[in-house]
Design a protein around this motif. Structure first.
Motif, PDB file in Angstrom:
ATOM      1  N   THR A 162       0.792  -1.250   0.092  1.00  0.00           N
ATOM      2  CA  THR A 162       0.029   0.180  -0.006  1.00  0.00           C
ATOM      3  C   THR A 162       0.819   1.327  -0.208  1.00  0.00           C
ATOM      4  O   THR A 162       0.402   2.479   0.418  1.00  0.00           O
ATOM      5  CB  THR A 162      -0.849  -0.017   1.104  1.00  0.00           C
ATOM      6  OG1 THR A 162      -0.093   0.152   2.293  1.00  0.00           O
ATOM      7  CG2 THR A 162      -2.030  -1.049   1.160  1.00  0.00           C
ATOM      8  N   LYS A 200      -6.408   2.638   4.843  1.00  0.00           N
ATOM      9  CA  LYS A 200      -6.134   1.397   3.741  1.00  0.00           C
ATOM     10  C   LYS A 200      -6.619   0.099   4.217  1.00  0.00           C
ATOM     11  O   LYS A 200      -7.082  -0.636   3.369  1.00  0.00           O
ATOM     12  CB  LYS A 200      -4.866   1.556   3.086  1.00  0.00           C
ATOM     13  CG  LYS A 200      -4.608   2.528   2.438  1.00  0.00           C
ATOM     14  CD  LYS A 200      -3.241   2.944   1.833  1.00  0.00           C
ATOM     15  CE  LYS A 200      -3.125   4.186   0.981  1.00  0.00           C
ATOM     16  NZ  LYS A 200      -1.814   4.751   0.658  1.00  0.00           N
ATOM     17  N   ASN A 285      -8.549  -2.607  -7.608  1.00  0.00           N
ATOM     18  CA  ASN A 285      -7.655  -1.467  -7.953  1.00  0.00           C
ATOM     19  C   ASN A 285      -8.600   0.000  -8.144  1.00  0.00           C
ATOM     20  O   ASN A 285      -8.073   0.944  -7.707  1.00  0.00           O
ATOM     21  CB  ASN A 285      -6.698  -1.758  -8.779  1.00  0.00           C
ATOM     22  CG  ASN A 285      -5.572  -0.643  -8.813  1.00  0.00           C
ATOM     23  OD1 ASN A 285      -4.921  -0.332  -7.802  1.00  0.00           O
ATOM     24  ND2 ASN A 285      -5.120  -0.192  -9.956  1.00  0.00           N
ATOM     25  N   LYS A 286      -9.329  -0.395  -9.111  1.00  0.00           N
ATOM     26  CA  LYS A 286     -10.265   0.686  -9.150  1.00  0.00           C
ATOM     27  C   LYS A 286     -11.109   1.572  -7.997  1.00  0.00           C
ATOM     28  O   LYS A 286     -10.851   2.819  -7.949  1.00  0.00           O
ATOM     29  CB  LYS A 286     -11.487   0.372 -10.356  1.00  0.00           C
ATOM     30  CG  LYS A 286     -12.261   1.424 -11.169  1.00  0.00           C
ATOM     31  CD  LYS A 286     -13.127   0.910 -12.346  1.00  0.00           C
ATOM     32  CE  LYS A 286     -14.075   1.801 -12.783  1.00  0.00           C
ATOM     33  NZ  LYS A 286     -15.104   2.109 -11.899  1.00  0.00           N
ATOM     34  N   TYR A 288     -10.065   1.162  -5.144  1.00  0.00           N
ATOM     35  CA  TYR A 288      -9.283   1.687  -4.306  1.00  0.00           C
ATOM     36  C   TYR A 288      -8.403   3.057  -4.756  1.00  0.00           C
ATOM     37  O   TYR A 288      -8.310   3.810  -3.961  1.00  0.00           O
ATOM     38  CB  TYR A 288      -7.941   0.651  -4.277  1.00  0.00           C
ATOM     39  CG  TYR A 288      -6.895   0.967  -3.295  1.00  0.00           C
ATOM     40  CD1 TYR A 288      -6.675   0.260  -2.017  1.00  0.00           C
ATOM     41  CD2 TYR A 288      -5.571   1.633  -3.785  1.00  0.00           C
ATOM     42  CE1 TYR A 288      -5.707   0.600  -1.183  1.00  0.00           C
ATOM     43  CE2 TYR A 288      -4.478   2.003  -3.055  1.00  0.00           C
ATOM     44  CZ  TYR A 288      -4.280   1.356  -1.461  1.00  0.00           C
ATOM     45  OH  TYR A 288      -3.382   1.557  -0.998  1.00  0.00           O
ATOM     46  N   TYR A 289      -8.300   3.050  -6.086  1.00  0.00           N
ATOM     47  CA  TYR A 289      -7.781   4.463  -6.703  1.00  0.00           C
ATOM     48  C   TYR A 289      -8.929   5.379  -6.417  1.00  0.00           C
ATOM     49  O   TYR A 289      -8.466   6.586  -6.148  1.00  0.00           O
ATOM     50  CB  TYR A 289      -7.911   4.132  -8.127  1.00  0.00           C
ATOM     51  CG  TYR A 289      -7.059   5.251  -8.697  1.00  0.00           C
ATOM     52  CD1 TYR A 289      -5.612   5.345  -8.906  1.00  0.00           C
ATOM     53  CD2 TYR A 289      -7.790   6.327  -9.323  1.00  0.00           C
ATOM     54  CE1 TYR A 289      -5.045   6.206  -9.289  1.00  0.00           C
ATOM     55  CE2 TYR A 289      -6.993   7.582  -9.781  1.00  0.00           C
ATOM     56  CZ  TYR A 289      -5.555   7.539  -9.851  1.00  0.00           C
ATOM     57  OH  TYR A 289      -4.959   8.477 -10.332  1.00  0.00           O
ATOM     58  N   GLU A 290     -10.290   5.117  -6.496  1.00  0.00           N
ATOM     59  CA  GLU A 290     -11.220   6.147  -6.118  1.00  0.00           C
ATOM     60  C   GLU A 290     -11.176   6.508  -4.767  1.00  0.00           C
ATOM     61  O   GLU A 290     -11.295   7.859  -4.400  1.00  0.00           O
ATOM     62  CB  GLU A 290     -12.692   5.598  -6.369  1.00  0.00           C
ATOM     63  CG  GLU A 290     -13.173   5.497  -7.930  1.00  0.00           C
ATOM     64  CD  GLU A 290     -14.272   4.509  -8.172  1.00  0.00           C
ATOM     65  OE1 GLU A 290     -14.486   4.101  -9.443  1.00  0.00           O
ATOM     66  OE2 GLU A 290     -15.100   4.342  -7.233  1.00  0.00           O
ATOM     67  N   ASN A 293      -6.651   7.678  -4.591  1.00  0.00           N
ATOM     68  CA  ASN A 293      -6.198   8.341  -5.616  1.00  0.00           C
ATOM     69  C   ASN A 293      -4.708   7.855  -5.809  1.00  0.00           C
ATOM     70  O   ASN A 293      -3.777   8.816  -6.007  1.00  0.00           O
ATOM     71  CB  ASN A 293      -6.161   9.833  -5.194  1.00  0.00           C
ATOM     72  CG  ASN A 293      -6.062  10.647  -6.575  1.00  0.00           C
ATOM     73  OD1 ASN A 293      -6.642  10.307  -7.582  1.00  0.00           O
ATOM     74  ND2 ASN A 293      -5.601  11.842  -6.231  1.00  0.00           N
ATOM     75  N   GLU A 294      -4.614   6.575  -5.732  1.00  0.00           N
ATOM     76  CA  GLU A 294      -3.212   6.150  -5.931  1.00  0.00           C
ATOM     77  C   GLU A 294      -3.600   4.230  -6.465  1.00  0.00           C
ATOM     78  O   GLU A 294      -4.658   3.924  -5.817  1.00  0.00           O
ATOM     79  CB  GLU A 294      -2.321   6.027  -4.860  1.00  0.00           C
ATOM     80  CG  GLU A 294      -2.511   5.621  -3.631  1.00  0.00           C
ATOM     81  CD  GLU A 294      -1.527   5.667  -2.672  1.00  0.00           C
ATOM     82  OE1 GLU A 294      -0.611   4.823  -2.373  1.00  0.00           O
ATOM     83  OE2 GLU A 294      -1.691   6.766  -1.833  1.00  0.00           O
ATOM     84  N   ASP A 295      -2.615   3.523  -7.165  1.00  0.00           N
ATOM     85  CA  ASP A 295      -2.850   2.600  -7.211  1.00  0.00           C
ATOM     86  C   ASP A 295      -2.400   1.428  -6.291  1.00  0.00           C
ATOM     87  O   ASP A 295      -1.502   1.961  -5.460  1.00  0.00           O
ATOM     88  CB  ASP A 295      -2.123   2.036  -8.802  1.00  0.00           C
ATOM     89  CG  ASP A 295      -2.843   2.693  -9.859  1.00  0.00           C
ATOM     90  OD1 ASP A 295      -3.914   2.439  -9.854  1.00  0.00           O
ATOM     91  OD2 ASP A 295      -2.052   3.279 -10.586  1.00  0.00           O
TER      92      ASP A 295
END
Ligand code: ADP
Ligand code: MG
Length: 328
Positions: A162, A200, A285-286, A288-290, A293-295
């Motif tokens: 993470t 996270k 990942n999508k 998580y990104y939302e 703001n990171e992968d």
């Protein structure tokens, strides 16, 4: 503690932290009393920090040390997928300590307590004949079926982290070598002021496709081994995919440091490492990104076999020599 005795200090701590209390009973009785929730696991973790072993008083500010003392414990709570609910702080204090030092230490501890609304429910205060001793216990809660363990890695899982690896170790190098330029300072801050990945961890706990999880405190080479041992699996890590910050890469190049050793065995990054079902990665990942703001960084894969990490570099097996990384 020159002009404040133990009881005054405890009173003073009690006042400064009282606004964080919810329905628990904290400092002031023989025990803290916490309401149980039947649907939740209570998770508990303790860490000890000794002057001269875990920190050098002249090289870390008391504010940073107070923050870090709690942060390393909250990171353990995060790695179970739990949210922190309480902390306990025990202090061994040498004769004649500067009261300002204690105030600043508690200000740092309070700053992180406030960030996650974690009440301080007790502790112990004694004199020390050697250095400063700090022992923190953190408690957290997680829905029973959402808790993440080290033992749950499955064959074919992706190994993910993470955050970036090595910044803290590079920062420690900068601190030990009295490097003060901008880059060195930014990395040093990562060492002195780690952020526990509570949000996270909490996010990842919601997904059954996330299997094993833990935090990276000793370096991924050593910590991942705990997952492998507990799960009875082996792993492959691709050195070309490990998450390295631009600052880290610039620093190790400038100083001609062994970047893989720092990133894999340096420790104190306090990011989370977890394994997950590969087929669910792009979906997760999508989401998580939302949220962040990171992968999610994918650094390797779980395989059948005995607890061992094999490294890849340029698509080929890479041998660190007979020392390996476990023994740093
Ligand atoms: P006891 O002798 O019963 O252990 P203490 O005098 O050590 O009682 O502590 C009194 C209260 O103050 C307890 O509730 C304890 O948890 C709390 N306390 C003591 N030291 C600390 C500390 N460093 N931080 C927070 N709470 C503390
Ligand atoms: Mg006591």
């Amino acid at each position: 503690m020159s002009n404040m005795d133990e009881f005054e200090l405890i009173e003073w701590i009690k006042k400064r932290f009282s606004h964080l209390l919810k329905d628990e009973t904290g400092i002031g009785d023989d025990c803290a009393v916490i309401k149980e929730k039947p649907e939740m696991h209570t998770v508990v973790s303790t860490d000890m920090l000794l002057e001269g072993i875990h920190f050098v008083k002249s090289r870390i500010t008391p504010v940073d040390l107070g923050y870090k003392s709690l942060a390393v414990n909250l990171s353990d709570i995060a790695s179970m997928g739990a949210i922190p609910t309480a902390s306990f702080l025990s202090l061994g204090i040498p004769e004649g300590i500067d009261i300002k030092w204690l105030e600043d230490f508690l200000a740092g501890y309070l700053e992180l307590s406030e960030k996650y609304k974690v009440p301080l429910l007790g502790g112990d205060t004694t004199r020390s004949k050697t250095g400063i001793t700090i022992s923190v216990t953190a408690m957290g809660e997680v829905f029973k079926e959402k808790a993440k363990w080290r033992k749950s890695a499955l064959v074919g899982d992706l190994i993910c982290v993470t955050g970036c690896l090595g910044d803290s170790a590079a920062g420690l190098y900068a601190i030990e070598n009295d490097l003060l330029d901008d880059l060195a300072q930014r990395l040093s801050y990562r060492h002195k002021h780690p952020e526990p990945h509570i949000d996270k961890g909490r996010f990842l706990s919601r997904f059954s496709q996330v299997h094993a999880m833990m935090d990276v405190s000793d370096g991924i080479a050593s910590d991942l081994n705990h997952i492998l041992k507990a799960s009875g699996k082996s792993a492959e890590i691709d050195l070309d995919k490990i998450s390295l910050s631009n600052e880290f890469q610039k620093f190790v190049e400038e100083k001609k440091l062994d970047k893989y050793k720092l990133a894999l065995a340096g420790g104190e990054d306090y990011v989370l490492v977890f394994t997950m079902d590969e087929t669910y990665y792009s979906k997760l990942n999508k989401l998580y990104y939302e949220e962040f703001n990171e992968d999610i960084y994918v650094i390797g894969k779980i395989y059948e076999g005995k607890d061992q990490i094999n490294y890849l570099h340029g698509g080929k097996p890479f041998d660190f020599g007979n020392k390996g990384f476990r023994h740093f």
